[in-house]
Design a protein around this motif. Structure first.
Motif, PDB file in Angstrom:
ATOM      1  N   GLN A  76       4.444  14.619 -11.498  1.00  0.00           N
ATOM      2  CA  GLN A  76       4.544  14.563 -12.763  1.00  0.00           C
ATOM      3  C   GLN A  76       3.781  15.383 -13.398  1.00  0.00           C
ATOM      4  OE1 GLN A  76       5.300  10.689 -14.139  1.00  0.00           O
ATOM      5  NE2 GLN A  76       6.178  11.589 -16.297  1.00  0.00           N
ATOM      6  N   GLN A  77       2.531  14.711 -13.196  1.00  0.00           N
ATOM      7  CA  GLN A  77       1.916  15.852 -13.759  1.00  0.00           C
ATOM      8  C   GLN A  77       1.190  17.043 -13.509  1.00  0.00           C
ATOM      9  OE1 GLN A  77      -2.907  14.105 -12.476  1.00  0.00           O
ATOM     10  NE2 GLN A  77      -1.880  12.332 -14.091  1.00  0.00           N
ATOM     11  N   ARG A 135       0.676  -1.376   0.004  1.00  0.00           N
ATOM     12  CA  ARG A 135       0.308  -0.042  -0.037  1.00  0.00           C
ATOM     13  C   ARG A 135       0.899   0.809   0.310  1.00  0.00           C
ATOM     14  NH1 ARG A 135      -3.119  -3.513   3.200  1.00  0.00           N
ATOM     15  NH2 ARG A 135      -1.952  -2.376   5.017  1.00  0.00           N
ATOM     16  N   GLU A 136       2.138   0.833   0.940  1.00  0.00           N
ATOM     17  CA  GLU A 136       2.867   2.541   0.975  1.00  0.00           C
ATOM     18  C   GLU A 136       3.512   2.921  -0.795  1.00  0.00           C
ATOM     19  OE1 GLU A 136       4.305   1.987   5.537  1.00  0.00           O
ATOM     20  OE2 GLU A 136       5.986   1.644   3.409  1.00  0.00           O
ATOM     21  N   VAL A 137       3.946   1.564  -1.728  1.00  0.00           N
ATOM     22  CA  VAL A 137       4.483   1.787  -2.608  1.00  0.00           C
ATOM     23  C   VAL A 137       3.413   2.365  -3.629  1.00  0.00           C
ATOM     24  CG1 VAL A 137       4.820   0.645  -4.621  1.00  0.00           C
ATOM     25  CG2 VAL A 137       6.044   0.149  -2.648  1.00  0.00           C
ATOM     26  N   LEU A 138       2.490   1.656  -3.539  1.00  0.00           N
ATOM     27  CA  LEU A 138       1.047   2.548  -3.904  1.00  0.00           C
ATOM     28  C   LEU A 138       0.942   4.097  -4.152  1.00  0.00           C
ATOM     29  CD1 LEU A 138      -1.659  -0.743  -4.618  1.00  0.00           C
ATOM     30  CD2 LEU A 138       0.010   0.386  -6.218  1.00  0.00           C
ATOM     31  N   TYR A 189       3.370   5.963  -5.263  1.00  0.00           N
ATOM     32  CA  TYR A 189       3.888   6.058  -7.141  1.00  0.00           C
ATOM     33  C   TYR A 189       2.302   6.738  -7.133  1.00  0.00           C
ATOM     34  CZ  TYR A 189       2.892   4.041 -11.882  1.00  0.00           C
ATOM     35  OH  TYR A 189       2.177   4.256 -13.219  1.00  0.00           O
ATOM     36  N   THR A 190       1.436   7.177  -6.586  1.00  0.00           N
ATOM     37  CA  THR A 190       0.490   8.211  -6.640  1.00  0.00           C
ATOM     38  C   THR A 190       0.545   9.582  -6.714  1.00  0.00           C
ATOM     39  OG1 THR A 190      -1.371   6.268  -6.306  1.00  0.00           O
ATOM     40  CG2 THR A 190      -2.050   8.324  -6.683  1.00  0.00           C
ATOM     41  N   ASP A 191       1.352   9.672  -5.711  1.00  0.00           N
ATOM     42  CA  ASP A 191       1.704  10.860  -5.885  1.00  0.00           C
ATOM     43  C   ASP A 191       3.213  11.532  -6.414  1.00  0.00           C
ATOM     44  OD1 ASP A 191       2.558  10.601  -1.547  1.00  0.00           O
ATOM     45  OD2 ASP A 191       0.749  10.955  -3.256  1.00  0.00           O
TER      46      ASP A 191
END
Length: 487
Positions: A56-57, A43-46, A49-51
């Motif tokens: 980046q956006q 969950r931390e990795v996800l 990755y979302t942050d």
């Protein structure tokens, strides 16, 4: 002391089983904790990755200038992903190590359980010894027995209860095994039923494929055996002995009726001829004509000659008279392409006449020996040793030929006299030509000088009248004088 051993062993085994159960519970808790840690890290990795994706956006918008921040973000993402990959590898190795430890622990527990089972067996054996000792001590006085067996009585009762519990477990296992056995029997029954059903289906399919609609409908499958339809099939295509006898009797009756009819027709012709002669004699016109007796004499001679195989000469090559075919040298019998007998479209037998047809009296269209090509050889053993005087070659009349031509008839042929079957280049007796437009039965006299007698004759066909594939020989006769009559 020996009587207290079962109780001590039982308590020790119980403590060890409790320890094993506690170890298994602790191991399961460790596994669950490890699984929760892995899920938390996932969950931390996800989330990370979302942050990063959001950053980046945001950095890619034209207000912040993506030229300077985008490489930094990509580098940061790569480093984070690399760290995550390393953590995942470590976690994978850690889980593999835990799994191996679990397997080793499981093996150890299995080994320990085996040891416990062995100890239980020893306890059961010891219990039996104690029971035997108790039976032995029952013969002593009651007071002494009470003082000697009282310390082990409680342990023995506990052991008996434990054995009863074990016996109950064993009975449950036996019940399970019996249920399994019943299930196996049911499976065997089902397998046998399926096998019988498949055999029935295969049997019906074979009947449909081989016999088609020839099987009698409406019959029970148990009585509809394959042998009966096969017999029906054979009876429809082959004739039995009784039917053959009946057919021969009917044929004989037809022949006799035809002969009677011919005799009546002949008698009618004789009556007509007699009436004609009477008219001639009455009119006085028979002065220069032949007499009635002369006509009857000529007719008798003609009939006698016809009854004497049409030529009035003995045939020493005739098979029924003792002649036989010894060899055909290198001549090969011509095989027809149409099968006389076939089964389900598969040809079984191709009809072809043997060379014996040449020395048999049956000269019907097709009843001949056909050999490949226009040249052939035939070695014949005569019924006796003779001085050859003439030979007769017979073919079917041109009027009976289906094509109206005799292209397969022999044309040029030579006849040799041999001393034995294997002799090469015997005595030449003559070379002759069978005329296509002549009579169907043509006799040739000896054209070479000869004073030797022979019992083996060789016929060499040199050519035919134009057929490219085969040559037919219907009948060949050998005439002469027996050696006994001229020596």
């Amino acid at each position: 002391v020996n009587q207290e051993i079962p109780a001590v062993v039982e308590s020790a085994d119980s403590e060890r089983l409790v320890q094993v159960e506690q170890s298994l519970v602790a191991l399961w808790e460790q596994v669950e904790a490890a699984g929760q840690q892995v899920e938390q890290k996932h969950r931390e990795v996800l989330q990370l990755y979302t942050d990063l994706k959001q950053e980046q956006q945001q950095s890619s918008s034209p207000q912040r200038g993506s030229g300077s921040t985008e490489p930094w973000i990509n580098d940061l993402m790569d480093r984070q992903l690399l760290q995550l990959q390393r953590r995942l590898d470590e976690e994978r190795r850690h889980r593999e190590q835990i799994r191996r430890q679990d397997l080793m622990l499981l093996k150890m527990q299995t080994t320990r359980l085996d040891q416990l089972e062995l100890q239980l067996q020893n306890v059961a054996a010891r219990t039996r010894e104690v029971q035997q000792m108790q039976e032995t001590t029952t013969s002593l006085p009651a007071a002494v027995g009470v003082r000697m067996d009282r310390p082990s009585h409680d342990a023995l009762q506990a052991e008996v209860k434990r054995m009863e519990s074990t016996l109950g477990d064993i009975r449950q296992d036996v019940d399970v095994l019996s249920k399994c056995q019943n299930g196996c029997q049911q499976l065997d029954t089902i397998q046998q039923t399926i096998s019988d059903h498949v055999s029935t289906l295969i049997r019906e399919e074979i009947r449909d494929v081989i016999y088609g609609n020839e099987l009698t409908p409406g019959r029970d499958d148990d009585h509809n055996d394959l042998s009966e339809p096969l017999l029906q099939w054979m009876s429809q295509r082959f004739i039995s002995d009784n039917d053959l006898q009946e057919a021969l009797a009917s044929l004989e009756l037809n022949i006799l009726q035809n002969i009677s009819r011919r005799i009546q027709q002949q008698q009618g012709k004789e009556k007509i001829q007699e009436a004609a002669w009477n008219d001639i004699l009455k009119n006085g016109n028979a002065g220069n004509a032949v007499t009635k007796e002369e006509v009857q004499l000529m007719m008798t001679d003609a009939l006698r000659l016809f009854s004497q195989d049409r030529i009035g000469l003995a045939d020493y090559a005739l098979e029924s008279g003792g002649g036989s075919v010894l060899s055909t040298r290198c001549s090969e019998t011509y095989q027809t392409t149409a099968a006389l007998l076939s089964l389900f479209g598969v040809p079984l037998w191709y009809f072809s006449q043997s060379p014996r047809a040449v020395i048999q009296p049956d000269v019907h269209p097709g009843n001949c020996w056909a050999f490949k090509g226009s040249t052939g050889f035939l070695v014949i053993r005569l019924s006796m040793t003779i001085l050859p005087t003439a030979f007769t070659m017979q073919h079917i009349p041109k009027a009976l030929a289906p094509s109206g031509m005799l292209q397969s008839a022999p044309r040029d042929f030579s006849v040799y006299g041999l001393r034995d079957e294997n002799q090469e280049g015997g005595k030449l007796l003559g070379t002759y030509t069978y005329e296509e437009n002549g009579e169907d039965l043509q006799t040739f006299t000896i054209s070479e000088e000869n004073d030797e007698s022979f019992q083996i004759i060789e016929v060499q066909v040199l050519s035919n009248w134009g057929h490219q594939e085969y040559t037919c020989m219907y009948r060949f006769r050998v005439h002469g004088t027996p050696r006994d009559s001229w020596t």
